[in-house]
Design an enzyme around this catalytic site. Structure first.
Site, short mmCIF file in Angstrom:
data_model
loop_
_atom_site.label_atom_id
_atom_site.label_comp_id
_atom_site.label_asym_id
_atom_site.label_seq_id
_atom_site.Cartn_x
_atom_site.Cartn_y
_atom_site.Cartn_z
N GLY A 1 23.24 53.93 9.24
CA GLY A 1 24.02 55.17 9.26
C GLY A 1 24.24 55.73 10.65
O GLY A 1 24.54 56.92 10.78
N ARG A 2 24.10 54.90 11.66
CA ARG A 2 24.24 55.32 13.06
C ARG A 2 23.21 56.38 13.46
O ARG A 2 23.41 57.12 14.42
CB ARG A 2 25.67 55.83 13.34
CG ARG A 2 26.75 54.76 13.18
CD ARG A 2 26.49 53.62 14.16
NE ARG A 2 27.57 52.64 14.21
CZ ARG A 2 27.52 51.44 13.62
NH1 ARG A 2 26.48 51.11 12.87
NH2 ARG A 2 28.51 50.59 13.74
N MET A 3 22.09 56.45 12.74
CA MET A 3 21.00 57.37 13.11
C MET A 3 20.01 56.63 14.01
O MET A 3 18.83 56.47 13.70
CB MET A 3 20.33 57.92 11.84
CG MET A 3 21.25 58.73 10.97
SD MET A 3 21.89 60.21 11.83
CE MET A 3 20.40 61.21 11.88
#
Length: 215
Positions: free
Chosen positions: A193-195
């Site tokens: 999630g691009r975290m």
């Protein structure tokens, strides 16, 4: 799908690993050694390839890939033609940025610091153990200068090869090395999630403090 749509849709969901504060070594050099060994053992091609970014005297940025040739608690070293664009940039402003893009491991290491020229003794010691072809090439090619074509470079190489036939090849006057003394070292690990995990060592006096940055 046309190229524009393909690029807009191109992405990977990073799921290999994570990076927690408890994973960090006491200083960035120990942490770098650990990650470098993992990149090497994973079979990444030229894990010591790093992108060095500089800025010219008039503020124009420039990036290129060079090879890391050593590191210690003093910094990260590489060798190059000091009369090249990067050498001219660093003479005007020693601030630079370094990036190790280890994509197969979903990792990056980013370094911000100052590039200092290495002592001549260090330059000579490294140059002496380079392959002879690379030694000759360092004399034949005045890096970043405009040439008329490949033939000009080939002729220059042949001339240098004949000049030093049967002799050791000395270090060219315009060839040297730099040590990047880091002020910040960021370890970046991709996450779903691009975290992404971004943990940074920041120079604090004689030691380091660590920070987590939002992705």
């Amino acid at each position: 799908m046309d190229l524009a749509a393909e690029l807009a849709a191109a992405r990977e969901n990073y799921t290999r690993s994570g990076l927690h504060e408890d994973d960090l070594a006491t200083d960035p050099f120990v942490m770098f050694e650990r990650w470098y060994a993992e990149a090497r053992d994973a079979g990444i091609v030229e894990p010591n390839a790093m992108v060095v970014s500089t800025v010219s005297a008039d503020g124009a940025p420039s990036s290129r890939t060079v090879l890391l040739k050593g590191f210690s608690a003093d910094g990260f070293t590489f060798f190059t033609n000091t009369a090249s664009r990067k050498g001219e940039d660093l003479a005007a402003d020693p601030r630079c940025a370094v990036l190790f893009p280890w994509h197969p491991l979903e990792r990056q290491v980013r370094i911000d610091g100052l590039a200092r020229q290495l002592p001549q003794a260090d330059v000579e010691a490294y140059f002496a153990q380079r392959p002879r072809g690379s030694q000759l090439g360092a004399h034949a090619s005045h890096q970043s200068r405009v040439v008329s074509g490949r033939e000009e470079l080939a002729a220059a190489y042949d001339q240098i090869e004949a000049q030093f036939e049967g002799q050791p090849v000395p270090v060219p006057e315009e060839w040297g090395g730099y040590r990047v003394e880091p002020a910040r070292v960021e370890f970046w690990q991709g996450r779903p999630g691009r975290m992404h995990d971004r943990l940074v060592y920041v120079r604090a006096g004689d030691g380091w403090r660590t920070e987590r940055l939002a992705p």
